[in-house]
Write an enzyme that holds these catalytic residues in place. Structure first.
Site, mmCIF file in Angstrom:
data_model
loop_
_atom_site.group_PDB
_atom_site.id
_atom_site.type_symbol
_atom_site.label_atom_id
_atom_site.label_comp_id
_atom_site.label_asym_id
_atom_site.label_seq_id
_atom_site.Cartn_x
_atom_site.Cartn_y
_atom_site.Cartn_z
ATOM 1 N N GLY A 128 0.830 -1.208 0.000
ATOM 2 C CA GLY A 128 0.000 0.000 0.000
ATOM 3 C C GLY A 128 0.860 1.251 0.000
ATOM 4 C CG ASP B 68 10.852 8.227 7.033
ATOM 5 O OD1 ASP B 68 10.389 7.773 5.964
ATOM 6 O OD2 ASP B 68 11.950 8.808 7.101
ATOM 7 N N GLY B 69 7.468 7.397 6.030
ATOM 8 C CA GLY B 69 6.540 8.053 5.106
ATOM 9 C C GLY B 69 7.155 9.173 4.293
ATOM 10 C CG ASP C 233 9.186 2.261 -7.366
ATOM 11 O OD1 ASP C 233 10.295 2.823 -7.227
ATOM 12 O OD2 ASP C 233 8.551 1.790 -6.420
ATOM 13 N N GLY D 262 2.666 3.683 1.433
ATOM 14 C CA GLY D 262 3.221 3.942 2.753
ATOM 15 C C GLY D 262 3.811 5.330 2.889
ATOM 16 N NE ARG D 263 8.617 5.883 -0.432
ATOM 17 C CZ ARG D 263 9.819 6.022 -0.925
ATOM 18 N NH1 ARG D 263 10.524 7.076 -0.623
ATOM 19 N NH2 ARG D 263 10.316 5.117 -1.721
ATOM 20 C CG ASP E 79 5.306 -3.436 -5.034
ATOM 21 O OD1 ASP E 79 6.042 -4.372 -5.377
ATOM 22 O OD2 ASP E 79 5.712 -2.461 -4.379
HETATM 23 P P1 AMP Z 1 8.897 0.754 -3.251
HETATM 24 O O1 AMP Z 1 10.172 0.047 -2.983
HETATM 25 O O2 AMP Z 1 9.040 2.230 -3.406
HETATM 26 O O3 AMP Z 1 8.116 0.132 -4.360
HETATM 27 O O4 AMP Z 1 8.027 0.594 -1.937
HETATM 28 C C1 AMP Z 1 7.588 -0.634 -1.450
HETATM 29 C C2 AMP Z 1 6.662 -0.421 -0.292
HETATM 30 O O5 AMP Z 1 7.359 0.200 0.800
HETATM 31 C C3 AMP Z 1 5.474 0.467 -0.577
HETATM 32 O O6 AMP Z 1 4.396 -0.008 0.176
HETATM 33 C C4 AMP Z 1 5.935 1.803 -0.081
HETATM 34 O O7 AMP Z 1 4.867 2.666 0.237
HETATM 35 C C5 AMP Z 1 6.713 1.417 1.161
HETATM 36 N N1 AMP Z 1 7.726 2.407 1.527
HETATM 37 C C6 AMP Z 1 8.895 2.671 0.899
HETATM 38 N N2 AMP Z 1 9.576 3.646 1.526
HETATM 39 C C7 AMP Z 1 8.826 4.036 2.587
HETATM 40 C C8 AMP Z 1 8.978 5.007 3.636
HETATM 41 N N3 AMP Z 1 10.052 5.794 3.711
HETATM 42 N N4 AMP Z 1 7.992 5.101 4.548
HETATM 43 C C9 AMP Z 1 6.911 4.315 4.473
HETATM 44 N N5 AMP Z 1 6.704 3.392 3.542
HETATM 45 C C10 AMP Z 1 7.650 3.240 2.583
HETATM 46 MG MG MG Z 2 6.661 0.917 -5.501
#
Ligand code: AMP
Ligand code: MG
Length: 472
Positions: A86, A121-122, A254, A88-89, A244
Site C-alpha cells: 500500500g 517514516d513516510g 517507480d 506507505g509514503r 507492486d
Molecule cells: P517501493 O520500494 O518504493 O516500491 O516501496 C515498497 C513499499 O514500501 C510500498 O508499500 C511503499 O509505500 C513502502 N515504503 C517505501 N519507503 C517508505 C517510507 N520511507 N515510509 C513508508 N513506507 C515506505
Molecule cells: Mg513501488
C-alpha cells in the site's frame, strides 16, 4: 494567480476497502524547487505563486476538489509475496482529465505516514525525488510510456537515512496507480466482489475495448511487452520489477534504483538490494512474464470456478515472450537503420550486441555513432566491428533512409548515472543548475546538442556509479 487543479475523481468513489482516506502530513517549511509547466498545461492545471504551490505540493494545503487517500495493494517483492503493502509514503490527491482528454492521477510521494507505512517514516529525501523527476521526464521525452513529474518541493525537514538528508516531496502523475499488486491483494483474500469491481474499473479506465478479465490480461500483456522492449532499446534497467511496481496501464513506474547502462553487458545490475541479480538488464523480459503470470493468477480468482480460467490465462501468458521479442526486434532493427523485416535480422542484432559486450562498448554512444561513421572507436578491437559491418552494410542496401531511422531510434542523450549523482550532490548543496540543465537537454534526447556534448560522455573510471539505492 491562484493554483487551480480541475479534479475529477473516480478512484475515491470506489468502496472503502480500496484505500484509506487521509490528508498528506504537513511539513515545516515547504519550498518549490521544480514545477513542470508543460505537464501542467496538459493536465489543465493553472499554476499559482511559488509559495502557494509549495504549500499544495508539499502537502500542507489540500487543494479544492482533492479527495486525498492512500491506496491499498500487495505484491511480490523479489519473488516473495508480501500480503500487504500500500501507499506507505504517498497520497493520491485525485485525478484530472487533461486537455488531451486523458485521465491522470496526481499523487504526492514522500507525503508522510499512512496506515500502510509499516516501519517507514513516510518520507523521501531530496536525492531520489530529483532522480525520479529527471529520469521519468527523460523517459517521457524518449517516447517511452512513464509516470511523470509535476513538481518537487523541499520540505525544510531532515529525513534520516545513512545520515540526515534534506526531505522532499515529489508530485507524480500517472495514467493510474493500478498495479498487479492492486489485484493480488483482493485475490489473496478471496474477495471476488472487489476483484470484479477493480477489473471493471481498470477496463473502463485503460482498455475500454477489453472483454472481461481475460481481455484485460491480454491488454496488459500487450502494453507491457511494448514497454519492456522500449526499455531494452535504450539500455534501461528498472531495478525493482516487483509486482507492486508493474503497472496495469503499461507505464514505467517507480524510479527507485533504476539506471541506464553505460558499458553494454546483458548481466548489468545496479540496485544494491538486488543481490540475486533477479532484475538484471537481460532478465527483464522474463521477469515481465513472471509478473504477468501473477496478474493472471489474481484475475482468475474472480471467476465462479477459477480452475476454468487456467487454460486461457496460461495461453495468454505464454504468448508474451514472442510478443516482447517481436517488439524488441522491431526496435533494434530501427537502431540499425532497418525498417523492413528480413530473415537474418535477429542474428545481425545479436551478433552486434555480442561484440559490444566483448568490446566494452558504451550502449548509447555506439548506436548513436552508427549513423555518423565514428562507431569503430567504440570497440576495443575495431577490426571486430569491421567484420560485422560488412554484413550490416549489405543489409542496408535495400533500405530507404537508414541514417534518419537510426537517428530517430538512437538517443544522443540519456540520464547517465554519474550525472544524476553529480546533480543530486549539487542540489543538496543548494545548486540546482545541473538539475535544470539535465531537464532541458534530456527534453530533446534525439537531437544533437553540440554545446552539451559533455553530457554524452560516459563516466571516467572514477565516476562510475557501482550501485544505486531504492528510493527511500
Ligand atoms: P517501493 O520500494 O518504493 O516500491 O516501496 C515498497 C513499499 O514500501 C510500498 O508499500 C511503499 O509505500 C513502502 N515504503 C517505501 N519507503 C517508505 C517510507 N520511507 N515510509 C513508508 N513506507 C515506505
Ligand atoms: Mg513501488
Amino acid at each position: 494567480m491562484t493554483l487551480t487543479i480541475p479534479f475529477d475523481n473516480t478512484y475515491a468513489a470506489l468502496p472503502d476497502g480500496f484505500y484509506s482516506k487521509l490528508p498528506p502530513q504537513p511539513v515545516k517549511a515547504p519550498e518549490l524547487v521544480a514545477f513542470n509547466e508543460d505537464l501542467a498545461r496538459v493536465l489543465g492545471v493553472s499554476p499559482g505563486e511559488a509559495e502557494e504551490m509549495a504549500g499544495v505540493f508539499g502537502g500542507n494545503h489540500v487543494p479544492e476538489g482533492a479527495e486525498p487517500l492512500a491506496q491499498l495493494y500487495s505484491g511480490h517483492q523479489f519473488g516473495t509475496y508480501n500480503p500487504q503493502l500500500g501507499d506507505g509514503r504517498a497520497i493520491l490527491l485525485g485525478e484530472t482529465v487533461g486537455t488531451d482528454g486523458k485521465r491522470r492521477d496526481i499523487q504526492l510521494k514522500g507525503s508522510g505516514r499512512t496506515p500502510y507505512s509499516r516501519n517507514g517514516d513516510g518520507r523521501a529525501w531530496l536525492g531520489p525525488v530529483l532522480r525520479e523527476y529527471v529520469v521519468s521526464e527523460a523517459m517521457h521525452a524518449l517516447g517511452i510510456p512513464t509516470t511523470r513529474a509535476l513538481a518537487a518541493v523541499e520540505t525544510g525537514e531532515t529525513v534520516w537515512r545513512e545520515g540526515g538528508m534534506p526531505g522532499a516531496v515529489l508530485t507524480r502523475v500517472a495514467s493510474s496507480h493500478l498495479r498487479v499488486g492492486t489485484f493480488q491483494i483482493f485475490a489473496a483474500r478471496g474477495d471476488k466482489h472487489s476483484l470484479r469491481q477493480l477489473t471493471d474499473y481498470a477496463i473502463a479506465r485503460h482498455y475500454p475495448g477489453a472483454d472481461g478479465p481475460m481481455g484485460l490480461l491480454r491488454a496488459v500483456r500487450d502494453a507491457q511487452s511494448e514497454l519492456i522492449a522500449a526499455w531494452m532499446a535504450v539500455g534501461f534497467i528498472h531495478g525493482v520489477m516487483n509486482t507492486d511496481n508493474f503497472s496495469i496501464s503499461g507505464e514505467t513506474i517507480d524510479y527507485g534504483p533504476c539506471a541506464f547502462m553505460d558499458v553494454y553487458h546483458p548481466h548489468t545490475v545496479f540496485s544494491s538490494i538486488d543481490r540475486g541479480r533477479r532484475y538484471a538488464y537481460a532478465n527483464q523480459p522474463t521477469i515481465a512474464v513472471w509478473n504477468l503470470a501473477q496478474l493472471a493468477t489474481a484475475l482468475i480468482q474472480q471467476l465462479e470456478d477459477p480452475e476454468a480460467g487456467v487454460e486461457e490465462a496460461t495461453e495468454i501468458v505464454h504468448a508474451m515472450p514472442q510478443l516482447t521479442e517481436a517488439a524488441w526486434l522491431t526496435r533494434f532493427r530501427a537502431k540499425l537503420g532497418i525498417s523492413s523485416a528480413q530473415e537474418g535480422d535477429l542474428e545481425l542484432v545479436t551478433s552486434l550486441l555480442g561484440l559490444m559486450a566483448e568490446n566494452q562498448s558504451d550502449f548509447t554512444n555506439t548506436f548513436r555513432a552508427l549513423a555518423d561513421g565514428t562507431v569503430r572507436d567504440q570497440f576495443t578491437d575495431p577490426a571486430a566491428f569491421d567484420g560485422w559491418a560488412e554484413g550490416w552494410q549489405a543489409r542496408l542496401e535495400s533500405e530507404l533512409d537508414p541514417p534518419a531511422v537510426m537517428r530517430a531510434a538512437n538517443p544522443a542523450f540519456i540520464p547517465r548515472n554519474h550525472r544524476i549523482e553529480e546533480m543530486i550532490a549539487a542540489a543538496v548543496a543548494g545548486d540546482y543548475a545541473l538539475f535544470h540543465r539535465l531537464n532541458a537537454v534530456l527534453a530533446a534526447p534525439y537531437e544533437d546538442q553540440p554545446e552539451h556534448m559533455e553530457l554524452q560522455r560516459p563516466p571516467l573510471p572514477e565516476e562510475v556509479v557501482q550501485a544505486t539505492f531504492c528510493g527511500t
